[in-house]
Design a protein around this motif. Structure first.
Motif, PDB file in Angstrom:
ATOM      1  N   ALA A 282      97.061 -41.478 -55.370  1.00  0.00           N
ATOM      2  CA  ALA A 282      96.322 -42.722 -55.579  1.00  0.00           C
ATOM      3  C   ALA A 282      95.169 -42.878 -54.601  1.00  0.00           C
ATOM      4  O   ALA A 282      94.152 -43.509 -54.922  1.00  0.00           O
ATOM      5  CB  ALA A 282      97.269 -43.916 -55.466  1.00  0.00           C
ATOM      6  N   LEU A 283      95.300 -42.299 -53.403  1.00  0.00           N
ATOM      7  CA  LEU A 283      94.280 -42.458 -52.368  1.00  0.00           C
ATOM      8  C   LEU A 283      93.354 -41.250 -52.229  1.00  0.00           C
ATOM      9  O   LEU A 283      92.479 -41.245 -51.369  1.00  0.00           O
ATOM     10  CB  LEU A 283      94.950 -42.733 -51.014  1.00  0.00           C
ATOM     11  CG  LEU A 283      95.756 -44.022 -50.906  1.00  0.00           C
ATOM     12  CD1 LEU A 283      96.349 -44.164 -49.513  1.00  0.00           C
ATOM     13  CD2 LEU A 283      94.893 -45.235 -51.241  1.00  0.00           C
ATOM     14  N   GLY A 284      93.568 -40.227 -53.045  1.00  0.00           N
ATOM     15  CA  GLY A 284      92.699 -39.060 -52.957  1.00  0.00           C
ATOM     16  C   GLY A 284      93.115 -38.053 -51.915  1.00  0.00           C
ATOM     17  O   GLY A 284      92.258 -37.397 -51.306  1.00  0.00           O
ATOM     18  N   GLY A 285      94.413 -37.897 -51.700  1.00  0.00           N
ATOM     19  CA  GLY A 285      94.915 -36.923 -50.742  1.00  0.00           C
ATOM     20  C   GLY A 285      95.497 -35.712 -51.428  1.00  0.00           C
ATOM     21  O   GLY A 285      95.788 -35.717 -52.630  1.00  0.00           O
ATOM     22  N   LEU A 286      95.677 -34.650 -50.667  1.00  0.00           N
ATOM     23  CA  LEU A 286      96.322 -33.439 -51.179  1.00  0.00           C
ATOM     24  C   LEU A 286      97.792 -33.691 -51.472  1.00  0.00           C
ATOM     25  O   LEU A 286      98.404 -34.604 -50.895  1.00  0.00           O
ATOM     26  CB  LEU A 286      96.222 -32.315 -50.147  1.00  0.00           C
ATOM     27  CG  LEU A 286      94.866 -31.641 -49.941  1.00  0.00           C
ATOM     28  CD1 LEU A 286      94.939 -30.720 -48.731  1.00  0.00           C
ATOM     29  CD2 LEU A 286      94.468 -30.850 -51.172  1.00  0.00           C
ATOM     30  N   PRO A 287      98.410 -32.885 -52.339  1.00  0.00           N
ATOM     31  CA  PRO A 287      99.877 -32.962 -52.481  1.00  0.00           C
ATOM     32  C   PRO A 287     100.547 -32.620 -51.159  1.00  0.00           C
ATOM     33  O   PRO A 287     100.034 -31.807 -50.376  1.00  0.00           O
ATOM     34  CB  PRO A 287     100.184 -31.894 -53.539  1.00  0.00           C
ATOM     35  CG  PRO A 287      98.897 -31.635 -54.229  1.00  0.00           C
ATOM     36  CD  PRO A 287      97.813 -31.881 -53.230  1.00  0.00           C
TER      37      PRO A 287
END
Length: 482
Positions: A282-287
């Motif tokens: 949701a925040l644009g981070g990597l898995p």
């Protein structure tokens, strides 16, 4: 309360600083190798500490961007773009959450270790091949085969400054493993990256460096659903969820073996990993996943509670906000050197020796080749099927051998599961015993069916009729006389 606070200040606070220093360069390097924005790695590191650190079922496990995910994420970014990949991460987190709530987490521990070790080795080889091109001043290719084929051409056009910085980084990381205390308490990745960055600024070198726009707050990237290709989208979601889950649970099991504290609640850990990936997507981070490098650094630094994992995320957040300009001085070749070392470390020689000793090397090799030259999911599935086939073969296969003694006496040993499938081998060995010999048939099987028992009885009658003697030591387990 006072004792707990004092323990955190004494043990967890120093450990969190060590983990922070390890996680910062790793998160940036993994983001770059994944084809994602550099800040996506820091976003994932912050979320993993604050969310999984609070909710997780393994207090000393530290989660974050995983090198094992770079190959998968890079492929998804290339195929779908970053925004859709973020949506996949969030959807994979939802799948992990459902799996955790259905309490099936321990089932992941049933995966054959040789397949997991081979998966990591295949990922390590792929990462090393990719980052060699970056280290030489070029760009990584879309597949391992193209990276191999393109390596000679890359060597011809090598950029000397990038190569120097990458080789120096590798040299520092290798040498740092042998430095004495107290220097050894400083994380090698931090020393290598900082040292090479300073070197590149002082000389100065004209090289590619980490770039990003804005601050960590500006890196928030809302996920986007694809306009088509839903089959590939679903396959990507399942792949990310499975790899992240298996890695997290196996790492949690390894963490349990490394400390004498509370044992892992695997279902709770899987739920926490799912929530973490939902927030990351949701925040644009990597898995994210539970990772061994950060976790082992956490335990070695003396952490006692989950406060260390939480605090390390706070330090990353506090560092990234005012010091983003410093991060952008890091040469990409230095991060490439770091990832080459990590990739090679995933190819663990002890795991290869264990596979060879346990007669699982074929499974190991096929899985590695499948991961490197195919894709990760197919390689793992092929490895699992091959491991199951080999296990089935060993279960139904008996080992039969005959040993001759000096006094014309023989011992025939039968072990394993002796069924009708083993009758040809059994009768062949028995037929090799000389006529008239004194024979002891030592039957130590886990299972002996009617056909095998009948073959032994028939041969005993024939051997005794020709002047020999036969004594049979019966199996310890009941046999099926069908």
């Amino acid at each position: 309360m006072h004792y707990a606070l004092r323990s955190i200040c004494r043990h967890d606070l120093p450990a969190s600083l060590v983990v922070f220093l390890v996680a910062l360069p790793l998160s940036l390097g993994i983001a770059m190798a994944s084809g994602a924005p550099a800040l996506a790695g820091l976003t994932a590191a912050v979320v993993s500490g604050l969310v999984v650190g609070v909710l997780g079922g393994s207090p000393l496990l530290v989660s974050g961007p995983s090198a094992a995910m770079t190959v998968v994420v890079a492929g998804l970014v290339d195929q779908f773009g970053w925004a859709v990949t973020c949506a996949m991460t969030a959807a994979a987190g939802m799948l992990q959450l459902l799996l955790g709530l259905t309490r099936v987490a321990r089932a992941a521990l049933a995966i054959a270790p040789v397949v997991v070790h081979a998966m990591l080795a295949g990922i390590g080889i792929t990462i090393a091949l990719q980052q060699l091109h970056v280290l030489l001043g070029g760009e990584s290719k879309s597949s391992a085969w193209r990276n191999i084929v393109g390596l000679p051409g890359q060597l011809v056009g090598v950029q000397g400054q990038e190569l120097i910085l990458g080789v120096v980084t590798i040299g520092v990381l290798i040498a740092w493993q042998r430095v004495p205390a107290p220097l050894s308490h400083l994380p090698g990745p931090l020393v290598g990256i900082v040292g090479v960055t300073v070197l590149s600024v002082v000389l100065p070198f004209d090289v590619d460096r980490v770039t990003f726009d804005g601050s960590l707050a500006d890196a928030v990237h809302l996920p986007t659903l694809p306009t088509g290709g839903w089959g590939g989208f679903a396959a990507g979601v399942v792949t990310v969820a499975l790899i992240a889950s298996v890695q997290s649970l196996l790492t949690a099991a390894a963490v349990d073996r490394m400390n004498a504290g509370p044992r892992t609640d695997f279902d709770r850990e899987l739920v926490a990993q799912g929530v973490g990936n939902i927030v990351c997507g949701a925040l644009g981070g990597l898995p994210i996943a539970g990772v061994m490098v950060r976790s082992s650094a956490n335990i070695d630094a003396g952490a006692r509670t989950r406060a260390s994992a939480i605090l390390h995320a706070i330090w990353i957040l506090l560092f990234a906000l005012p010091f983003a300009a410093l991060v952008q001085r890091i040469p990409t070749a230095a991060l490439a050197g770091l990832l080459v070392v990590i990739g090679v470390q995933l190819l663990n020689l002890a795991h290869i020796e264990t596979a060879r000793r346990n007669r699982d090397f074929t499974v190991y090799l096929v899985t590695v080749l499948g991961v490197v030259f195919g894709n990760l999911l197919d390689g793992v599935l092929i490895g699992l099927l091959l491991a199951i086939a080999f296990t089935g073969w060993r279960v139904i296969r008996a080992e039969v051998d005959a040993v001759s003694h000096d006094d014309d006496a023989w011992t025939v040993r039968v072990s394993g599961a002796c069924t009708f499938l083993s009758v040809p081998a059994l009768t062949r060995v028995l037929a090799g015993v000389p006529t008239g010999a004194s024979v002891t048939v030592d039957v130590q099987t886990s299972y002996l069916d009617h056909a095998a028992q009948q073959a032994i009885d028939d041969w005993r009658q024939q051997h005794c009729a020709t002047g020999g003697t036969v004594g049979v030591r019966q199996p310890v387990c009941p046999r099926d006389r069908g």
